[in-house]
Enzyme design. Structure first.
Site, PDB file in Angstrom:
ATOM      1  CG  ASP A 113     -24.380 -23.024  80.649  1.00  0.00           C
ATOM      2  OD1 ASP A 113     -25.493 -23.428  80.803  1.00  0.00           O
ATOM      3  OD2 ASP A 113     -23.726 -23.719  80.014  1.00  0.00           O
ATOM      4  CG  HIS A 130     -52.147 -48.769  68.845  1.00  0.00           C
ATOM      5  ND1 HIS A 130     -51.226 -49.408  69.697  1.00  0.00           N
ATOM      6  CD2 HIS A 130     -52.467 -49.749  68.074  1.00  0.00           C
ATOM      7  CE1 HIS A 130     -50.998 -50.687  69.157  1.00  0.00           C
ATOM      8  NE2 HIS A 130     -51.785 -50.840  68.258  1.00  0.00           N
ATOM      9  CB  ALA A 170     -18.618 -41.515  82.799  1.00  0.00           C
ATOM     10  CB  VAL A 177     -24.579 -35.174  79.966  1.00  0.00           C
ATOM     11  CG1 VAL A 177     -25.174 -35.239  78.950  1.00  0.00           C
ATOM     12  CG2 VAL A 177     -25.331 -35.377  81.266  1.00  0.00           C
ATOM     13  CB  VAL A 188     -13.689 -33.030  84.397  1.00  0.00           C
ATOM     14  CG1 VAL A 188     -12.642 -34.094  83.871  1.00  0.00           C
ATOM     15  CG2 VAL A 188     -12.771 -31.684  83.903  1.00  0.00           C
ATOM     16  CE  LYS A 238     -27.248 -33.931  71.586  1.00  0.00           C
ATOM     17  NZ  LYS A 238     -26.544 -32.973  72.729  1.00  0.00           N
ATOM     18  CD  GLU A 259     -17.488 -39.826  86.690  1.00  0.00           C
ATOM     19  OE1 GLU A 259     -17.686 -39.323  85.852  1.00  0.00           O
ATOM     20  OE2 GLU A 259     -17.356 -39.205  87.985  1.00  0.00           O
TER      21      GLU A 259
HETATM   22  P1  FAD Z   1     -23.158 -20.185  75.705  1.00  0.00           P
HETATM   23  O1  FAD Z   1     -24.140 -20.893  75.046  1.00  0.00           O
HETATM   24  O2  FAD Z   1     -22.010 -20.830  76.543  1.00  0.00           O
HETATM   25  O3  FAD Z   1     -22.987 -18.779  75.209  1.00  0.00           O
HETATM   26  C1  FAD Z   1     -22.538 -17.585  75.886  1.00  0.00           C
HETATM   27  C2  FAD Z   1     -21.867 -16.829  74.680  1.00  0.00           C
HETATM   28  O4  FAD Z   1     -21.037 -15.711  75.213  1.00  0.00           O
HETATM   29  C3  FAD Z   1     -20.593 -17.434  73.888  1.00  0.00           C
HETATM   30  O5  FAD Z   1     -20.973 -17.402  72.434  1.00  0.00           O
HETATM   31  C4  FAD Z   1     -19.485 -16.672  74.151  1.00  0.00           C
HETATM   32  O6  FAD Z   1     -18.538 -16.471  72.983  1.00  0.00           O
HETATM   33  C5  FAD Z   1     -20.091 -15.288  74.374  1.00  0.00           C
HETATM   34  N1  FAD Z   1     -19.360 -14.514  75.440  1.00  0.00           N
HETATM   35  C6  FAD Z   1     -18.605 -14.873  76.453  1.00  0.00           C
HETATM   36  N2  FAD Z   1     -17.944 -13.807  77.000  1.00  0.00           N
HETATM   37  C7  FAD Z   1     -18.390 -12.755  76.390  1.00  0.00           C
HETATM   38  C8  FAD Z   1     -17.791 -11.417  76.296  1.00  0.00           C
HETATM   39  N3  FAD Z   1     -17.109 -11.014  77.380  1.00  0.00           N
HETATM   40  N4  FAD Z   1     -18.251 -10.286  75.504  1.00  0.00           N
HETATM   41  C9  FAD Z   1     -19.084 -11.064  74.551  1.00  0.00           C
HETATM   42  N5  FAD Z   1     -19.436 -12.413  74.176  1.00  0.00           N
HETATM   43  C10 FAD Z   1     -19.020 -13.185  75.124  1.00  0.00           C
HETATM   44  N6  FAD Z   1     -27.423 -28.370  76.611  1.00  0.00           N
HETATM   45  C11 FAD Z   1     -28.611 -28.825  76.449  1.00  0.00           C
HETATM   46  O7  FAD Z   1     -29.606 -28.240  76.967  1.00  0.00           O
HETATM   47  N7  FAD Z   1     -28.919 -30.081  75.576  1.00  0.00           N
HETATM   48  C12 FAD Z   1     -27.788 -30.606  75.125  1.00  0.00           C
HETATM   49  O8  FAD Z   1     -28.225 -31.564  74.329  1.00  0.00           O
HETATM   50  C13 FAD Z   1     -26.618 -30.068  75.160  1.00  0.00           C
HETATM   51  N8  FAD Z   1     -25.614 -30.680  74.828  1.00  0.00           N
HETATM   52  C14 FAD Z   1     -24.258 -30.261  74.762  1.00  0.00           C
HETATM   53  C15 FAD Z   1     -23.238 -30.702  74.205  1.00  0.00           C
HETATM   54  C16 FAD Z   1     -21.959 -30.410  74.385  1.00  0.00           C
HETATM   55  C17 FAD Z   1     -20.774 -30.918  73.786  1.00  0.00           C
HETATM   56  C18 FAD Z   1     -21.734 -29.237  75.223  1.00  0.00           C
HETATM   57  C19 FAD Z   1     -20.432 -28.605  75.333  1.00  0.00           C
HETATM   58  C20 FAD Z   1     -22.759 -28.462  75.942  1.00  0.00           C
HETATM   59  C21 FAD Z   1     -24.063 -29.139  75.762  1.00  0.00           C
HETATM   60  N9  FAD Z   1     -25.308 -28.588  76.283  1.00  0.00           N
HETATM   61  C22 FAD Z   1     -26.304 -28.953  76.201  1.00  0.00           C
HETATM   62  C23 FAD Z   1     -24.909 -27.301  77.208  1.00  0.00           C
HETATM   63  C24 FAD Z   1     -25.378 -26.012  76.424  1.00  0.00           C
HETATM   64  O9  FAD Z   1     -24.438 -26.004  75.269  1.00  0.00           O
HETATM   65  C25 FAD Z   1     -25.389 -24.863  77.601  1.00  0.00           C
HETATM   66  O10 FAD Z   1     -26.298 -25.068  78.418  1.00  0.00           O
HETATM   67  C26 FAD Z   1     -25.794 -23.682  76.539  1.00  0.00           C
HETATM   68  O11 FAD Z   1     -25.087 -23.412  75.498  1.00  0.00           O
HETATM   69  C27 FAD Z   1     -25.637 -22.469  77.492  1.00  0.00           C
HETATM   70  O12 FAD Z   1     -26.089 -21.339  76.914  1.00  0.00           O
HETATM   71  P2  FAD Z   1     -25.639 -19.698  77.619  1.00  0.00           P
HETATM   72  O13 FAD Z   1     -26.385 -19.029  76.326  1.00  0.00           O
HETATM   73  O14 FAD Z   1     -25.715 -19.403  79.013  1.00  0.00           O
HETATM   74  O15 FAD Z   1     -24.064 -19.749  77.088  1.00  0.00           O
HETATM   75  P1  AMP Z   2     -20.398 -33.485  83.920  1.00  0.00           P
HETATM   76  O1  AMP Z   2     -20.442 -32.573  85.083  1.00  0.00           O
HETATM   77  O2  AMP Z   2     -21.751 -34.258  83.757  1.00  0.00           O
HETATM   78  O3  AMP Z   2     -19.802 -33.029  82.613  1.00  0.00           O
HETATM   79  O4  AMP Z   2     -19.338 -34.552  84.385  1.00  0.00           O
HETATM   80  C1  AMP Z   2     -18.189 -34.523  84.558  1.00  0.00           C
HETATM   81  C2  AMP Z   2     -17.755 -35.885  85.327  1.00  0.00           C
HETATM   82  O5  AMP Z   2     -16.209 -35.863  85.558  1.00  0.00           O
HETATM   83  C3  AMP Z   2     -17.954 -35.784  86.720  1.00  0.00           C
HETATM   84  O6  AMP Z   2     -18.915 -36.817  86.735  1.00  0.00           O
HETATM   85  C4  AMP Z   2     -16.865 -35.851  87.508  1.00  0.00           C
HETATM   86  O7  AMP Z   2     -16.910 -36.999  88.489  1.00  0.00           O
HETATM   87  C5  AMP Z   2     -15.749 -36.343  86.625  1.00  0.00           C
HETATM   88  N1  AMP Z   2     -14.505 -36.049  86.860  1.00  0.00           N
HETATM   89  C6  AMP Z   2     -13.907 -34.974  87.354  1.00  0.00           C
HETATM   90  N2  AMP Z   2     -12.374 -34.940  87.498  1.00  0.00           N
HETATM   91  C7  AMP Z   2     -12.269 -36.480  87.301  1.00  0.00           C
HETATM   92  C8  AMP Z   2     -10.841 -36.981  87.206  1.00  0.00           C
HETATM   93  N3  AMP Z   2      -9.810 -36.369  87.626  1.00  0.00           N
HETATM   94  N4  AMP Z   2     -10.931 -38.187  87.094  1.00  0.00           N
HETATM   95  C9  AMP Z   2     -12.162 -38.852  86.420  1.00  0.00           C
HETATM   96  N5  AMP Z   2     -13.323 -38.193  86.363  1.00  0.00           N
HETATM   97  C10 AMP Z   2     -13.479 -36.887  86.778  1.00  0.00           C
END
Ligand code: FAD
Ligand code: AMP
Length: 483
Positions: free
Chosen positions: A320, A452, A189, A191, A278, A58, A211
Site C-alpha cells: 500500500d 456440472h 460508499a 469498497v 473515505v 470477511k 458518497e
Molecule cells: P499493512 O497491511 O498496512 O501492513 C503494514 C504494517 O507495517 C503494519 O502492521 C504497520 O503496523 C507496520 N508499520 C508501519 N510503520 C511502521 C514502522 N515505522 N516500523 C515498523 N512497522 C511499521 N485488501 C484485499 O486485497 N482484500 C480485501 O478483502 C481487503 N479488505 C479490507 C478490509 C478493510 C476493512 C481494510 C481496512 C482493508 C482491506 N484490504 C483488503 C486492504 C488490505 O488490508 C491492504 O491492501 C493490505 O493490508 C496492505 O498490505 P501492506 O503489507 O502493504 O500494509
Molecule cells: P475508497 O477509496 O474505495 O475507500 O472509497 C472512499 C470513498 O469516500 C470515495 O468514493 C470518495 O469519493 C468518498 N468520500 C471522500 N470524502 C468524502 C466526503 N467528505 N463525503 C462523502 N464521501 C466522501
C-alpha cells in the site's frame, strides 16, 4: 552495537511478511520489524490485512450473512428457524480468534523459515541503515545490503468528521462494535464502506452511505455497478450519491451530519454511529530520515519503478506504500518479486492482471480492463455474458442475482477482462485471471470442460457467448459459421 543483515524489512503486513519469508527461503539473512500491538499490548505480525482489514471484515461478513439467511432466506428452503437472535460478543470473539490464529501463524512461519522478528518501530536512515526502537524506547542501528519498506497505509481522516473513537469511528473500530447501532451513517460508499455497511445492515442497523461522487463504484464496469446499486437498494442499503459531508456535531449521544447534495442543497442526518471510510493513505509518518534519499511521488506514496526499487540504491518499497491498487495480494506479489530480485533473479510482476473483489453479497469481482477502458483505448472487443438466473447451480443455491461478463479482443479473441457480480465471484474471477495469464482466447475457455452443476459454468457460458456459441442463454452475437 550494529547488527548486519542481507535484508531488513520494515512492516509485516501481507507485503512485508511475504517478502521476509521468500527472502529467507532464498538464503538471505532477513529481519522484519513490526510496530503493531494487539489489545494485550503484544507485538503481532500481519498488518492491516490480518488485524483490522481483509480477514476480520470477511469473518464478520460471513457471520452476518448466516444470521441474515437464518432470519430471512431459510423459509424459502422450507426451514423455519424460530426466534433467531444474534450474540455480538460471540461473533466478535470468533473474529478475534481467527485473527489470533493467523497472526501467530506468521510468527511460526518466520521461525520455520529463519526470519528474525523484531517488535518496535523502524526508520530508514541514510546508507541502507535502519534505526530500530523497541517497545521500551531503546534504539539500535541495523545495517543491511537491502532495505524493504512495507509500512502499508492508514485510514484518511477528514476534518469535517474527526474520529472520537466513540460515536465517530474508523474501519478498525467498526469491526469491534459491541452493539448493533440503530441508525448507522457511513461516509464513503467505496469498497470498505460497502462491506462494513453490509455487515451492520444484515445485523439490523438502518444504514445510510453518503458518497461524494455522483457515480457508484466508479472503478467497476458500468453495467455491473448499475446492477450492484439496484441489488444493494433491495437489501436496504440507503446509498446517497453526490452527497459530500461538510460537517458533523455530537449532541446528546448522537452524531448530526451535514452534507451537501449535488444539487447544492444542504441536508442533515442524525446517526447513532458514524463510520468514516473515505479511503486510505500511505503510512510514511516517522519512516524516513531527512537524508535517507528516498523520494515520494505526487500522491505521497514512495516513488518506485516497475520492480519496486526506490531511487535510493538498495532500498525497495512494496504494498500500500507504493502506487497501484491498495490490495493485499498486490503487495504480497511485490514482496515475492523484490525478494527474488534481491537474490539476483529477474522476477517481474504482471500489473495488468490483478483481480479486485468487493465482498458484498453478491460479490463483485473484476480483472483486466472494462468496456469504458477498452473504448478509450480504441481497442475493438466482443462481449459475452451469462446471467446467474440461467445457472442450475445458482438456482439450486437460491443465489441467482448477477452475471458474468467476459470481454475479448474482436480480432484475436484474446480475453481482455472479466467483470462479475454474483455468487462466488471472487473465486470465479480467478479462473479468468489464470486464463488471461496464459494468453487464452475466449474460444480456449469455451472449449474446456467445466464441472456440472457449478457456478463456474457461468464463466464457461460467458466465454462461449463472446463468439455467439452460448448454449444455455440466447446469444446476442450471431454464431460465426464454420466452414
Ligand atoms: P499493512 O497491511 O498496512 O501492513 C503494514 C504494517 O507495517 C503494519 O502492521 C504497520 O503496523 C507496520 N508499520 C508501519 N510503520 C511502521 C514502522 N515505522 N516500523 C515498523 N512497522 C511499521 N485488501 C484485499 O486485497 N482484500 C480485501 O478483502 C481487503 N479488505 C479490507 C478490509 C478493510 C476493512 C481494510 C481496512 C482493508 C482491506 N484490504 C483488503 C486492504 C488490505 O488490508 C491492504 O491492501 C493490505 O493490508 C496492505 O498490505 P501492506 O503489507 O502493504 O500494509
Ligand atoms: P475508497 O477509496 O474505495 O475507500 O472509497 C472512499 C470513498 O469516500 C470515495 O468514493 C470518495 O469519493 C468518498 N468520500 C471522500 N470524502 C468524502 C466526503 N467528505 N463525503 C462523502 N464521501 C466522501
Amino acid at each position: 552495537m550494529t547488527d548486519k543483515y542481507d535484508v531488513v524489512i520494515i512492516g509485516s503486513g501481507p507485503a512485508g511478511y511475504v517478502c521476509a519469508i521468500r527472502a529467507a527461503q532464498l538464503g538471505l539473512k532477513t529481519v522484519c520489524i513490526e510496530k503493531y500491538k494487539n489489545v494485550a499490548g503484544k507485538g503481532v505480525n500481519g498488518g492491516t490485512c490480518l488485524n483490522e482489514g481483509c480477514i476480520p471484515s470477511k469473518a464478520l461478513l460471513d457471520s452476518s450473512m448466516k444470521f441474515h439467511d437464518a432470519k430471512t432466506s431459510l423459509v424459502h428452503h422450507g426451514i423455519t428457524a424460530r426466534s433467531v437472535s444474534v450474540d455480538i460478543e460471540q461473533m466478535i470473539g470468533r473474529k478475534d480468534d481467527i485473527v489470533k490464529k493467523l497472526t501467530s501463524g506468521i510468527a511460526s512461519l518466520f521461525k520455520a523459515n529463519g526470519v528474525a522478528a523484531l517488535y518496535g518501530t523502524g526508520k530508514l536512515l541514510a546508507g541502507k541503515k535502519v534505526e530500530y526502537t523497541d517497545a521500551k524506547g531503546k534504539t539500535k542501528v541495523i545495517e543491511a545490503e537491502n532495505v524493504v519498506l512495507a509500512t502499508g497505509s492508514v485510514p484518511i481522516d477528514i476534518p469535517v468528521a474527526p474520529i472520537d473513537d466513540k460515536l465517530i469511528i474508523d474501519s478498525k473500530a467498526a469491526l469491534d462494535l459491541t452493539k448493533v447501532p440503530k441508525r448507522l451513517g457511513i461516509i464513503g460508499a467505496g469498497v470498505i464502506g460497502l462491506e462494513l455497511g453490509s455487515v451492520w445492515n444484515r445485523l439490523g442497523s438502518e444504514v445510510v452511505l453518503l458518497e461524494a461522487l455522483d457515480v457508484f463504484l466508479a472503478i467497476m464496469d458500468k453495467q455491473i455497478a448499475k446492477d450492484a446499486s439496484k441489488i444493494f437498494a433491495k437489501q436496504g442499503l440507503d446509498i446517497r450519491l453526490g452527497c459530500r459531508v461538510t460537517g458533523s456535531e455530537i449532541k446528546r449521544g448522537k452524531v448530526n451530519v451535514t452534507y451537501q447534495s449535488s444539487a447544492g442543497k444542504e441536508q442533515q442526518e442524525t446517526f447513532d454511529k458514524l463510520i468514516v471510510c473515505v479511503g486510505r493513505q500511505p503510512s510514511t509518518e516517522n519512516l524516513l530520515a531527512e537524508d535517507c534519499g528516498v523520494n515520494l511521488d505526487e500522491r505521497g506514496s514512495i516513488f518506485v519503478d516497475d520492480y519496486c526499487a526506490t531511487n535510493a540504491p538498495g532500498v525497495w518499497a512494496i504494498g500500500d506504500l507504493v502506487r497501484g491498487p491498495m490490495l493485499a495480494h498486490k503487495g504480497s506479489e511485490e514482496g515475492v518479486m523484490v525478494a527474488e530480485r534481491i537474490a539476483g533473479q529477474l522476477t517481474e510482476m504482471n500489473y495488468d492482471i490483478i483481480p479486485n473483489v468487493v465482498y458484498t453479497h453478491p460479490e463483485i469481482a473484476s480483472v483486466g480492463r472494462n468496456e469504458e477502458e477498452l473504448k478509450q483505448a480504441g481497442e475493438p472487443y466482443n462481449v459475452g455474458m451469462f446471467p446467474f438466473v440461467a445457472s442450475g447451480r445458482a438456482l439450486a443455491a437460491d443465489d441467482t442475482d448477477g452475471l458474468v461478463k467476459i470481454l475479448a479482443h474482436a480480432e484475436t479473441d484474446r480475453i481482455l477482462g472479466a467483470h462479475i457480480i454474483g455468487p462466488s465471484a471472487a473465486e470465479l474471477v480467478q479462473q479468468v485471471a489464470i486464463a488471461m495469464e496464459f494468453g487464452s482466447s475466449a474460444e480456449d475457455v469455451g472449449m474446456m470442460v467445466f464441472a456440472h452443476p457449478s457456478m463456474s459454468e457461468a464463466v464457461h457460458e460467458a466465454a462461449l457467448a463472446v463468439n455467439g456459441h452460448a448454449i444455455h442463454v440466447a446469444n446476442r452475437r450471431k454464431r460465426k459459421a464454420k466452414k
